[in-house]
Design a protein around this motif. Structure first.
Motif, PDB file in Angstrom:
ATOM      1  N   LYS A   1      -6.263  -7.613   3.771  1.00  8.96           N
ATOM      2  CA  LYS A   1      -7.121  -8.457   2.938  1.00  8.96           C
ATOM      3  C   LYS A   1      -6.516  -8.525   1.535  1.00  8.96           C
ATOM      4  O   LYS A   1      -6.177  -7.504   0.947  1.00  8.96           O
ATOM      5  N   ALA A   2      -6.377  -9.758   1.019  1.00  9.85           N
ATOM      6  CA  ALA A   2      -5.811  -9.924  -0.322  1.00  9.85           C
ATOM      7  C   ALA A   2      -6.928 -10.254  -1.316  1.00  9.85           C
ATOM      8  O   ALA A   2      -7.981 -10.777  -0.942  1.00  9.85           O
ATOM      9  N   TYR A   3      -6.643  -9.930  -2.576  1.00 10.81           N
ATOM     10  CA  TYR A   3      -7.644 -10.149  -3.639  1.00 10.81           C
ATOM     11  C   TYR A   3      -7.066 -11.110  -4.667  1.00 10.81           C
ATOM     12  O   TYR A   3      -5.899 -11.016  -5.037  1.00 10.81           O
ATOM     13  N   LYS A   4      -7.946 -12.010  -5.116  1.00 15.87           N
ATOM     14  CA  LYS A   4      -7.499 -13.046  -6.049  1.00 15.87           C
ATOM     15  C   LYS A   4      -7.106 -12.437  -7.396  1.00 15.87           C
ATOM     16  O   LYS A   4      -6.111 -12.816  -8.000  1.00 15.87           O
ATOM     17  N   THR A   5      -7.917 -11.483  -7.850  1.00 13.18           N
ATOM     18  CA  THR A   5      -7.636 -10.855  -9.148  1.00 13.18           C
ATOM     19  C   THR A   5      -7.819  -9.344  -9.030  1.00 13.18           C
ATOM     20  O   THR A   5      -8.464  -8.861  -8.086  1.00 13.18           O
ATOM     21  N   THR A   6      -7.303  -8.663  -9.997  1.00 19.14           N
ATOM     22  CA  THR A   6      -7.457  -7.211 -10.031  1.00 19.14           C
ATOM     23  C   THR A   6      -8.925  -6.836 -10.167  1.00 19.14           C
ATOM     24  O   THR A   6      -9.383  -5.850  -9.583  1.00 19.14           O
ATOM     25  N   ALA A   7      -9.626  -7.629 -10.948  1.00 21.97           N
ATOM     26  CA  ALA A   7     -11.046  -7.349 -11.161  1.00 21.97           C
ATOM     27  C   ALA A   7     -11.822  -7.338  -9.851  1.00 21.97           C
ATOM     28  O   ALA A   7     -12.807  -6.600  -9.692  1.00 21.97           O
ATOM     29  N   ASP A   8     -11.346  -8.119  -8.872  1.00 18.74           N
ATOM     30  CA  ASP A   8     -12.039  -8.197  -7.576  1.00 18.74           C
ATOM     31  C   ASP A   8     -11.875  -6.957  -6.698  1.00 18.74           C
ATOM     32  O   ASP A   8     -12.570  -6.821  -5.686  1.00 18.74           O
ATOM     33  N   LEU A   9     -10.939  -6.085  -7.021  1.00 16.61           N
ATOM     34  CA  LEU A   9     -10.644  -4.963  -6.115  1.00 16.61           C
ATOM     35  C   LEU A   9     -11.892  -4.091  -5.928  1.00 16.61           C
ATOM     36  O   LEU A   9     -12.631  -3.858  -6.873  1.00 16.61           O
ATOM     37  N   PRO A  10     -12.107  -3.598  -4.705  1.00 16.87           N
ATOM     38  CA  PRO A  10     -13.331  -2.845  -4.399  1.00 16.87           C
ATOM     39  C   PRO A  10     -13.355  -1.442  -5.002  1.00 16.87           C
ATOM     40  O   PRO A  10     -14.389  -0.784  -4.969  1.00 16.87           O
ATOM     41  N   GLU A  11     -12.198  -0.967  -5.457  1.00 14.33           N
ATOM     42  CA  GLU A  11     -12.181   0.357  -6.116  1.00 14.33           C
ATOM     43  C   GLU A  11     -11.054   0.342  -7.155  1.00 14.33           C
ATOM     44  O   GLU A  11     -10.285  -0.625  -7.235  1.00 14.33           O
ATOM     45  N   ILE A  12     -10.984   1.378  -7.934  1.00 12.70           N
ATOM     46  CA  ILE A  12      -9.896   1.486  -8.916  1.00 12.70           C
ATOM     47  C   ILE A  12      -8.698   2.099  -8.202  1.00 12.70           C
ATOM     48  O   ILE A  12      -8.743   3.266  -7.811  1.00 12.70           O
ATOM     49  N   PRO A  13      -7.625   1.330  -7.983  1.00 13.47           N
ATOM     50  CA  PRO A  13      -6.486   1.925  -7.275  1.00 13.47           C
ATOM     51  C   PRO A  13      -5.789   2.975  -8.136  1.00 13.47           C
ATOM     52  O   PRO A  13      -5.691   2.810  -9.361  1.00 13.47           O
ATOM     53  N   ASP A  14      -5.314   4.017  -7.483  1.00 12.06           N
ATOM     54  CA  ASP A  14      -4.559   5.068  -8.192  1.00 12.06           C
ATOM     55  C   ASP A  14      -3.319   4.493  -8.847  1.00 12.06           C
ATOM     56  O   ASP A  14      -2.894   4.961  -9.909  1.00 12.06           O
ATOM     57  N   LEU A  15      -2.711   3.545  -8.163  1.00 12.21           N
ATOM     58  CA  LEU A  15      -1.381   3.074  -8.564  1.00 12.21           C
ATOM     59  C   LEU A  15      -1.287   1.565  -8.424  1.00 12.21           C
ATOM     60  O   LEU A  15      -1.804   0.993  -7.465  1.00 12.21           O
ATOM     61  N   ALA A  16      -0.614   0.942  -9.398  1.00 13.45           N
ATOM     62  CA  ALA A  16      -0.300  -0.482  -9.289  1.00 13.45           C
ATOM     63  C   ALA A  16       1.210  -0.637  -9.164  1.00 13.45           C
ATOM     64  O   ALA A  16       1.960   0.012  -9.900  1.00 13.45           O
ATOM     65  N   ILE A  17       1.630  -1.469  -8.210  1.00  6.93           N
ATOM     66  CA  ILE A  17       3.065  -1.738  -8.055  1.00  6.93           C
ATOM     67  C   ILE A  17       3.292  -3.204  -8.377  1.00  6.93           C
ATOM     68  O   ILE A  17       2.731  -4.087  -7.723  1.00  6.93           O
ATOM     69  N   LEU A  18       4.095  -3.463  -9.401  1.00  5.65           N
ATOM     70  CA  LEU A  18       4.308  -4.834  -9.867  1.00  5.65           C
ATOM     71  C   LEU A  18       5.694  -5.327  -9.472  1.00  5.65           C
ATOM     72  O   LEU A  18       6.698  -4.801  -9.943  1.00  5.65           O
TER      73      LEU A  18
END
Lengths: 491, 491
Positions: free
Chosen positions: B62-79
């Motif tokens: 499942k993909a998310y349109k924005t970071t704000a939409d994520l269901p939890e705070i991810p430990d890590l972001a990979i850009l």
């Protein structure tokens, strides 16, 4: 100075039409049996006469009770007998008329004591009957083009272009598999043993004259005839490179050599001087010895020390550059014209300083064909070191990106890798400047395997590629010096 | 001085429970997609949140349109985003509450121009939101024990004991397969990229604290924090060896590093001094780097520089001896008692000087068990270098000698090789002195493969074995010096 190859005492030793073997039996663990197995396995075409006091047949071959019984005079006698009976067997061969022998048997001079006397006896018999022999205490010879492998290990690859003369048998037989790991092989290999008669210098002369030998490798613990070594090497180097590993230069190496072959080694600086005068490239490890032989035998010689490093990975490029610099090679910037010609193929992330770091290419053929062609065209380029990275997994993933799946992906990816390899091989073959590949992938990678099997050098690291290119440049310099040599230099 | 591993800014970067990925799509050729493929392929256990402006699903997730939409705070972001949009994405992560990131995107400081400003922007966003990040311009990290491989190439072997921090991504990803060629793997690998925030020193500290890392390897083009590097290394070296390859020491290496990562390298002698003060072992090629790591991670440290070389082939023994001598190691003669104990196992052709050249053994277990045990028992022995030659063909021939044939021979020969390997592994494991094997055979040889897969070091040549043992002795000397260090030495 070059004498015809068939006047060499070694000619019949590695090109016999017929041979007698002493010490082979039907006992598989016997050394002689083992050696005969190797001869049979490679499919030697001439008659083989086992001489055995009791057996009627040896390994399926008719055996003869005595040498006198043999139906013809064998070109070559191979003796794998206990020390004490070897001289007598050699004498029987002499009486029969055989003029060439390999004495594999050990227990002679290298053991001291009565071994010294027995070796003298061998030599005096040989003199009496005009026999030239290799050994004793050697493991034999291999001439795969003649389908002749008289050693203890099977030779299972194609004949190669490296001629080898070694004061250790291991660096003949144990190198069969080692060379196979890079798709290489021997033209002819000699284990010289105690050099009671034929020595390293004779091997050098033979390999110098051998048309299938493009480069000569040597493993040396001692040089017994210094003057002749230098003269022979100098006569060969203008036509053919010689690479040597010398084991006796350090204190421990000297002692090890002494107990191994009774060799009286000299200090490094003496041998350095001998090698320099001879035009022989010195290698500092066995892997270097063969790396150098590979490049010198497979690539055209570089005209100078200008090298371009082409990479798509910054780190391996930097390591190659670092290695080249330490070898005294020059990483010149490319010309303005080359820069302009490269421009269409360089992404904005790429670097056009030397190393040329492409980072990535939309069309992978640019990396393998167009870019190296432009770089090889640059007048400042004497040699190209090129990094080969072709991940099968990466290609598979890319194929999936084109919508392929399952069997199709595997087949298309295989074809893709094959086509790239064909194009690279063709590109490198068309050029007269050396192009040395390096990769951290080995022959399990089908791209690397295909390149190597088609005569392209792919060394296993940037540092080894840089070292080998350094050796090539040294060869050319020494060769040119010898060719224009003053008498003083020749002295 | 050692801080707990989970207080390292890198802890969540290589041990995330959940992650967001930017730049992955359903286009297989996209870098981000490639990286996500690697993460999925190794079976990362936590939730993965692809952020994508248009796709509903990315690679089955499942993909998310924005970071704000994520269901939890991810430990890590990979850009893995184009340069221009990376800072904004990092800011969104900061707003969401994510405190750790890997910025794979390139085009920053290393490109000059506006890239410099964009990198500053990244840093200032990170400061504002308390984000610690690796990169930009890196290829990610691999922590196989956590089943986490956020790089561009698949990791397909077991986790290993080598921790790696590299200023070139190639020396993480391209080493996966390279290490596999020796049965090795990484504990954790870091590609540090431009080091805008987290740098080599942070990686060193993490790997120093990592319980699965037995030895640390580094690829260095520049050290940005000299003082901290020295202090951190010195705090680790008493517990764990550190090996470094430094690429910037030569003129061409310096230039290559500059264009690769914008690194301002210093001359060799400065870095030599830094390494010496730090207790870091310097390697002179990538293959040496990993040879040294292998020995230092797999073997007990030698108590001194007394080495015994055991061989059954004179040449490889002499080359090992020569190499050891050049490393300043001592090949002492064995004691009278050892000599007496060896006597029953030595054939008359053998040599009991050091190298101990057995030449041949009637019972092969003597070579692999009894003889090395006696040699390791000798008080003068600090380390044993042992030559491993086990030709499958040779064993098959011997089996035929026992009257076996066909399938039986193959099965018995397999069993024979297996049993020998088990015995050698057991013998070496029982000893607290380092025992390093060397062979010209690679892992296609089942004996060598089995030894390596069971933690026994088998290096591919006598010279490399000697070099690696030299490095081990240097490690012990530097470690002891640091442990008893005066304040001056620490300064």
């Amino acid at each position: 100075m070059q004498t015809p190859i068939n006047s060499s005492p070694l000619y019949k030793i590695v090109n016999p039409r017929s041979l007698a073997i002493f010490g082979a039996s039907n006992r598989y663990t016997a050394m002689g049996t083992n050696l005969l197995s190797s001869i049979q396995a490679l499919g030697f075409a001439g008659p083989i006469y086992p001489v055995h006091p009791t057996e009627k047949k040896v390994m399926g071959l008719k055996a003869y009770k005595t040498t006198a019984d043999l139906p013809e005079i064998p070109d070559l006698a191979i003796l794998v007998l206990p020390t004490g009976v070897a001289p007598e067997a050699l004498e029987e061969c002499g009486k029969k008329g055989t003029r060439h022998a390999i004495v594999v048997s050990g227990g002679f001079k290298e053991m001291g004591g009565e071994g010294i006397g027995l070796e003298k006896q061998l030599k005096s018999i040989a003199r009496q009957y005009d026999i030239r022999f290799l050994g004793p205490n050697c493991i034999g010879v291999a001439n795969p083009r003649h389908r002749f492998n008289a050693t203890f290990l099977p030779y299972e690859q194609e004949p190669g272009f490296i001629g080898m003369a070694s004061q250790s048998g291991s660096f003949i037989t144990q190198m069969f598999d080692y060379l196979k790991q890079s798709g290489l092989g021997f033209s002819t290999g000699f284990s010289v043993g105690n050099e009671a008669d034929i020595d390293l210098v004779d091997c050098l002369a033979y390999l110098g004259a051998c048309p299938h030998t493009k480069v000569i490798g040597m493993y040396i613990e001692t040089i017994r005839r210094g003057r002749e070594f230098i003269d022979t090497a100098r006569s060969i180097v203008p036509r053919k490179p010689i690479v040597a590993y010398y084991a006796g230069g350090s204190e421990a190496g000297r002692k090890a050599s002494l107990s191994h072959t009774g060799a009286l080694s000299g200090p490094d600086r003496i041998y350095d001087g001998v090698f320099r005068q001879s035009g022989v490239i010195r290698a500092w490890s066995i892997e270097e010895l063969f790396d150098f032989c590979w490049c010198l035998g497979a690539c055209p010689p570089p005209a100078g020390k200008g090298v371009i490093v082409q990479t798509n990975s910054g780190g391996p490029g930097a390591v190659a550059a670092d290695g080249c610099s330490r070898e005294g090679l020059k990483l010149n910037p490319v010309s303005v014209r080359t820069r302009q010609r490269l421009a269409p193929y360089m992404p904005h992330t790429g670097s056009i300083t030397n190393p040329i770091d492409i980072t990535y290419t939309k069309n992978i053929l640019d990396y393998f064909i167009k870019i190296p062609e432009i770089l090889l065209d640059d007048a400042e380029t004497d040699a190209l070191l090129i990094y080969f990275l072709m991940s099968e997994k990466g290609v598979l993933r890319a194929m999936e990106g084109f919508g392929l799946s399952g069997e199709n992906t595997a087949a298309e990816s295989k074809k893709f890798i094959h086509d790239q390899a064909v194009a690279v091989i063709d590109m490198i073959r068309r050029h007269t400047k050396p192009c040395i590949g390096f990769s951290f992938s080995n022959r399990e990678n089908p791209f690397i395997r295909m390149l190597q099997d088609n005569g392209i050098v792919v060394l296993p690291s940037p540092s080894r590629a840089a070292r080998a290119l350094g050796a090539m440049v040294r060869y050319v310099r020494m060769r040119d010096k010898i060719m224009s040599g003053t008498p003083q230099e020749a002295a």
